[in-house]
Write an enzyme that holds these catalytic residues in place. Sequence first.
Site, PDB file in Angstrom:
ATOM      1  N   ASN A  86      12.362  23.942  44.958  1.00 46.25           N
ATOM      2  CA  ASN A  86      11.439  24.317  43.878  1.00 46.25           C
ATOM      3  C   ASN A  86      11.277  25.823  43.753  1.00 46.25           C
ATOM      4  O   ASN A  86      11.027  26.341  42.663  1.00 46.25           O
ATOM      5  CB  ASN A  86      10.069  23.674  44.099  1.00 46.25           C
ATOM      6  CG  ASN A  86      10.093  22.176  43.909  1.00 46.25           C
ATOM      7  OD1 ASN A  86      11.022  21.637  43.305  1.00 46.25           O
ATOM      8  ND2 ASN A  86       9.095  21.494  44.426  1.00 46.25           N
ATOM      9  N   ASP A 133      19.012  26.458  38.250  1.00 41.44           N
ATOM     10  CA  ASP A 133      18.569  25.120  37.867  1.00 41.44           C
ATOM     11  C   ASP A 133      19.595  24.066  38.274  1.00 41.44           C
ATOM     12  O   ASP A 133      19.237  22.922  38.575  1.00 41.44           O
ATOM     13  CB  ASP A 133      18.326  25.075  36.354  1.00 41.44           C
ATOM     14  CG  ASP A 133      17.722  23.753  35.902  1.00 41.44           C
ATOM     15  OD1 ASP A 133      16.765  23.288  36.550  1.00 41.44           O
ATOM     16  OD2 ASP A 133      18.203  23.180  34.912  1.00 41.44           O
ATOM     17  N   GLU A 151      12.000  16.327  41.346  1.00 39.86           N
ATOM     18  CA  GLU A 151      12.494  15.906  40.032  1.00 39.86           C
ATOM     19  C   GLU A 151      11.515  16.297  38.939  1.00 39.86           C
ATOM     20  O   GLU A 151      11.909  16.844  37.903  1.00 39.86           O
ATOM     21  CB  GLU A 151      12.715  14.389  40.017  1.00 39.86           C
ATOM     22  CG  GLU A 151      13.218  13.873  38.684  1.00 39.86           C
ATOM     23  CD  GLU A 151      13.347  12.363  38.636  1.00 39.86           C
ATOM     24  OE1 GLU A 151      13.430  11.824  37.508  1.00 39.86           O
ATOM     25  OE2 GLU A 151      13.355  11.724  39.703  1.00 39.86           O
ATOM     26  N   ASP A 154      11.488  20.094  38.396  1.00 37.24           N
ATOM     27  CA  ASP A 154      12.703  20.531  37.707  1.00 37.24           C
ATOM     28  C   ASP A 154      12.589  20.294  36.203  1.00 37.24           C
ATOM     29  O   ASP A 154      12.863  21.188  35.395  1.00 37.24           O
ATOM     30  CB  ASP A 154      13.904  19.784  38.289  1.00 37.24           C
ATOM     31  CG  ASP A 154      15.222  20.285  37.729  1.00 37.24           C
ATOM     32  OD1 ASP A 154      15.478  21.496  37.803  1.00 37.24           O
ATOM     33  OD2 ASP A 154      16.006  19.468  37.211  1.00 37.24           O
ATOM     34  N   HIS A 155      12.171  19.091  35.821  1.00 41.71           N
ATOM     35  CA  HIS A 155      12.025  18.775  34.398  1.00 41.71           C
ATOM     36  C   HIS A 155      10.902  19.590  33.760  1.00 41.71           C
ATOM     37  O   HIS A 155      11.010  19.997  32.598  1.00 41.71           O
ATOM     38  CB  HIS A 155      11.750  17.280  34.214  1.00 41.71           C
ATOM     39  CG  HIS A 155      12.887  16.401  34.619  1.00 41.71           C
ATOM     40  ND1 HIS A 155      14.208  16.738  34.399  1.00 41.71           N
ATOM     41  CD2 HIS A 155      12.912  15.185  35.241  1.00 41.71           C
ATOM     42  CE1 HIS A 155      14.993  15.776  34.858  1.00 41.71           C
ATOM     43  NE2 HIS A 155      14.231  14.833  35.369  1.00 41.71           N
ATOM     44  N   ASP A 158      12.210  22.972  33.016  1.00 42.37           N
ATOM     45  CA  ASP A 158      13.135  22.881  31.881  1.00 42.37           C
ATOM     46  C   ASP A 158      12.381  22.803  30.554  1.00 42.37           C
ATOM     47  O   ASP A 158      12.817  23.374  29.549  1.00 42.37           O
ATOM     48  CB  ASP A 158      14.043  21.652  32.026  1.00 42.37           C
ATOM     49  CG  ASP A 158      15.101  21.825  33.104  1.00 42.37           C
ATOM     50  OD1 ASP A 158      15.378  22.977  33.483  1.00 42.37           O
ATOM     51  OD2 ASP A 158      15.647  20.810  33.575  1.00 42.37           O
TER      52      ASP A 158
END
Length: 416
Positions: A86, A133, A151, A154-155, A158
């Site tokens: 992260n 990323d 997860e 990350d999203h 984004d």
Amino acid sequence: MSGHRSTRKRCGDSHPESPVGFGHMSTTGCVLNKLFQLPTPPLSRHQLKRLEEHRYQSAGRSLLEPLMQGYWEWLVRRVPSWIAPNLITIIGLSINICTTILLVFYCPTATEQAPLWAYIACACGLFIYQSLDAIDGKQARRTNSSSPLGELFDHGCDSLSTVFVVLGTCIAVQLGTNPDWMFFCCFAGTFMFYCAHWQTYVSGTLRFGIIDVTEVQIFIIIMHLLAVIGGPPFWQSMIPVLNIQMKIFPALCTVAGTIFSCTNYFRVIFTGGVGKNGSTIAGTSVLSPFLHIGSVITLAAMIYKKSAVQLFEKHPCLYILTFGFVSAKITNKLVVAHMTKSEMHLHDTAFIGPALLFLDQYFNSFIDEYIVLWIALVFSFFDLIRYCVSVCNQIASHLHIHVFRIKVSTAHSNHH
């Protein structure tokens, strides 16, 4: 990324540690933590339980992914094993945001010419973000620290990066001279990202197309470099036969990409429901997520067209960022709904910012629209950060992990 990261003591144990993993919390840290935390936990006990059971599923690969894999594998081997996945992601996002803000500073109406180094910085910033990323998941598997939080994080990054990337692209091609096109391109970008996770909420699987994020990012990097090489004369030049300015070509590509992507997304949304009677993974209507993104875009379009002072035309960057933060939050809530197999609720504080602008126009701009736009921008940003910090801290506490640090302990099994 999914699975479980190494264990840690909960915040509030005999040796309290911040959920974000920065060690003992000072008085200032406690104040900031309260400021950026929601008064009540955003996730219920049942949602946290279902989050533990979540497993990441993906399908397909894009055109350039096989070519980039060698570079990504080489890059991740250069990263020290003590750096948390992260932390890699947030560093990349920070660079991406800072380089885009440079363009916003020099080109507030997306019609000005920025210094050449600013375009180069933006291209480099996007490439760095793409690289980092791409390797955060590899770093998680490499260090045996995969988790549902990874997860989600990350999203979430984004979703915010998408806002800044599309805005930076519009500035690079000076699309502010064509406000309708700029509005379309920016909201098409956020809409497509939302749809990607909408179909994941329906089918349980994140699908990648032949032309996906990697290819689009490379295309955008090239456009930043063209802004360096050609400058305004290049984007203002006419395309033979089509008789349109060169700057409209990326906009037309956006139209084509939106049609192509949305066709695939909605095919899955209407036919790929894995819940009861073809419903979503949470057993809700496959069309329910449209209410959220539809409300954002409808409000944005109405306020744009009804403004008596040409608010969007004069302050496009502030406008896009305001609604971009709103879009990022509801996208994050969609990702959370997918990972926790829960329903999305329409009532949300994210809509307060747009509502202020709408009400101000309804009462004939009782307060200067520019001032209200700034209020909406600050509120939307604060609301987004507050939600993200609260969710990350709650999940980190529940899974006994840190957000930005790997704690040395017995490794848990990987699920990714």
